[in-house]
Motif scaffolding. Structure first.
Motif, PDB file in Angstrom:
ATOM      1  N   LEU A  85       0.832  -1.202   0.000  1.00  0.00           N
ATOM      2  CA  LEU A  85       0.000   0.000   0.000  1.00  0.00           C
ATOM      3  C   LEU A  85       0.867   1.253   0.000  1.00  0.00           C
ATOM      4  O   LEU A  85       1.914   1.308   0.650  1.00  0.00           O
ATOM      5  CB  LEU A  85      -0.916   0.021   1.229  1.00  0.00           C
ATOM      6  CG  LEU A  85      -1.965  -1.080   1.331  1.00  0.00           C
ATOM      7  CD1 LEU A  85      -2.652  -1.023   2.693  1.00  0.00           C
ATOM      8  CD2 LEU A  85      -3.002  -0.944   0.221  1.00  0.00           C
ATOM      9  N   ARG A  86       0.391   2.267  -0.730  1.00  0.00           N
ATOM     10  CA  ARG A  86       0.952   3.610  -0.645  1.00  0.00           C
ATOM     11  C   ARG A  86       0.032   4.459   0.214  1.00  0.00           C
ATOM     12  O   ARG A  86      -1.193   4.300   0.193  1.00  0.00           O
ATOM     13  CB  ARG A  86       1.036   4.248  -2.027  1.00  0.00           C
ATOM     14  CG  ARG A  86       2.089   3.665  -2.930  1.00  0.00           C
ATOM     15  CD  ARG A  86       2.245   4.514  -4.170  1.00  0.00           C
ATOM     16  NE  ARG A  86       1.023   4.581  -4.951  1.00  0.00           N
ATOM     17  CZ  ARG A  86       0.480   5.698  -5.446  1.00  0.00           C
ATOM     18  NH1 ARG A  86       1.023   6.869  -5.214  1.00  0.00           N
ATOM     19  NH2 ARG A  86      -0.612   5.656  -6.169  1.00  0.00           N
ATOM     20  N   ASP A 102      -3.289   0.315  -3.259  1.00  0.00           N
ATOM     21  CA  ASP A 102      -2.294  -0.639  -3.736  1.00  0.00           C
ATOM     22  C   ASP A 102      -1.886  -0.301  -5.164  1.00  0.00           C
ATOM     23  O   ASP A 102      -2.626   0.367  -5.883  1.00  0.00           O
ATOM     24  CB  ASP A 102      -2.811  -2.070  -3.633  1.00  0.00           C
ATOM     25  CG  ASP A 102      -4.122  -2.279  -4.375  1.00  0.00           C
ATOM     26  OD1 ASP A 102      -4.664  -1.298  -4.915  1.00  0.00           O
ATOM     27  OD2 ASP A 102      -4.612  -3.419  -4.413  1.00  0.00           O
ATOM     28  N   ASP A 201       8.355   3.341  -6.900  1.00  0.00           N
ATOM     29  CA  ASP A 201       7.397   2.649  -6.039  1.00  0.00           C
ATOM     30  C   ASP A 201       7.645   3.018  -4.576  1.00  0.00           C
ATOM     31  O   ASP A 201       8.741   2.840  -4.055  1.00  0.00           O
ATOM     32  CB  ASP A 201       7.535   1.141  -6.239  1.00  0.00           C
ATOM     33  CG  ASP A 201       6.476   0.346  -5.478  1.00  0.00           C
ATOM     34  OD1 ASP A 201       5.536   0.964  -4.958  1.00  0.00           O
ATOM     35  OD2 ASP A 201       6.593  -0.890  -5.420  1.00  0.00           O
ATOM     36  N   SER A 203       5.313   1.942  -2.175  1.00  0.00           N
ATOM     37  CA  SER A 203       4.407   1.088  -1.409  1.00  0.00           C
ATOM     38  C   SER A 203       5.183   0.201  -0.441  1.00  0.00           C
ATOM     39  O   SER A 203       6.333  -0.167  -0.687  1.00  0.00           O
ATOM     40  CB  SER A 203       3.565   0.223  -2.349  1.00  0.00           C
ATOM     41  OG  SER A 203       4.398  -0.598  -3.148  1.00  0.00           O
TER      42      SER A 203
END
Length: 242
Positions: A85-86, A102, A201, A203
């Motif tokens: 998850l971010r 996500d 990315d 996350s």
């Protein structure tokens, strides 16, 4: 040791312990000529009390929660999740709204189901969300000579999530939050969040529990998406930073 990213105090307050039918453990009993009188033990430290309450709530939700990717979820249900998850925050007027989302290609690892969670930034614990421009919330009506501004579909979704970023179950039922989540608006919001993450990315694998706000069905080209409001979000045990 658990490392919590987000904890909703509002949701914790929804859970009230069952009335006790017997004297509490640790209570003092004083015998008088008229009989026994129960006296409460001195109150414990407030932080210890909160942690104990969190453990009790965690045990309860663990028993009733479904996995977030199971079919036939309904608004109001509790779900458990573990996904990359971010944590993001929209620029502009909705900076109190925090979103957990996500990556676009992560849903394939869990039967094509994406997760979008919405909450209040004040419930973050030592985490700074990534600010993103997000979707166009208002646009000019090109068909009007006056250039009237109108709220886009994604804008209406953001307004609904902001108004109900930490909804109580009763309020959610009365207001019909899920009905306000226009499907195409949710898609537009997801697309905008995905575009904002095209550089690198950010996350992290996170786990926790959330209450379902709405479910967006899958299409031949798009994954199903569960929209929910989290109770607790924490780093998954295997990836807790050192």
């Amino acid at each position: 040791m658990r490392e919590i990213v987000y904890l909703s105090e509002n949701k914790l307050r929804q859970f009230v312990p069952e009335p006790r039918r017997v004297p509490r453990t640790g209570a003092l009993r004083v015998t008088t000529p008229l009989g026994g009188v129960d006296m409460d033990a001195p109150p414990t430290d407030e932080e210890q009390s909160r942690l104990r309450h969190l453990r009790d709530v965690h045990k309860h939700v663990e028993l009733v929660a479904d996995w977030y990717a199971v079919p036939d979820l309904r608004p109001g249900q509790w779900v458990q999740f573990e996904a990359p998850l971010r944590c993001v925050m929209l620029s502009g007027a909705h900076q109190d709204l925090v979103l957990f989302v996500d990556p676009a290609d992560a849903g394939a690892a869990d039967r094509g189901c994406r997760l979008l969670m919405h909450g209040s930034a004040r419930h973050l614990r030592g985490w700074t969300p990534m600010p993103v421009d997000g979707p166009v919330l208002e646009a000019e009506n090109s068909a009007s000579s006056l250039g009237t501004a109108f709220v886009t579909r994604a804008g209406r979704v953001v307004e609904a999530l902001t108004a109900h970023r930490d909804p109580l179950a009763e309020e959610q039922s009365r207001s019909g939050t899920a009905a306000n989540l226009h499907g195409r608006g949710v898609r537009e919001l997801l697309d905008a969040l995905d575009r904002a993450n095209d550089s690198f990315d950010t996350s992290a694998m996170m786990t926790g529990y959330a209450r379902v706000t709405g479910v967006l069905s899958s299409t031949p080209a798009r994954s199903r998406c569960v929209v929910a409001s989290p109770l607790v979000v924490e780093y998954a045990a295997s990836v807790v930073p050192s």
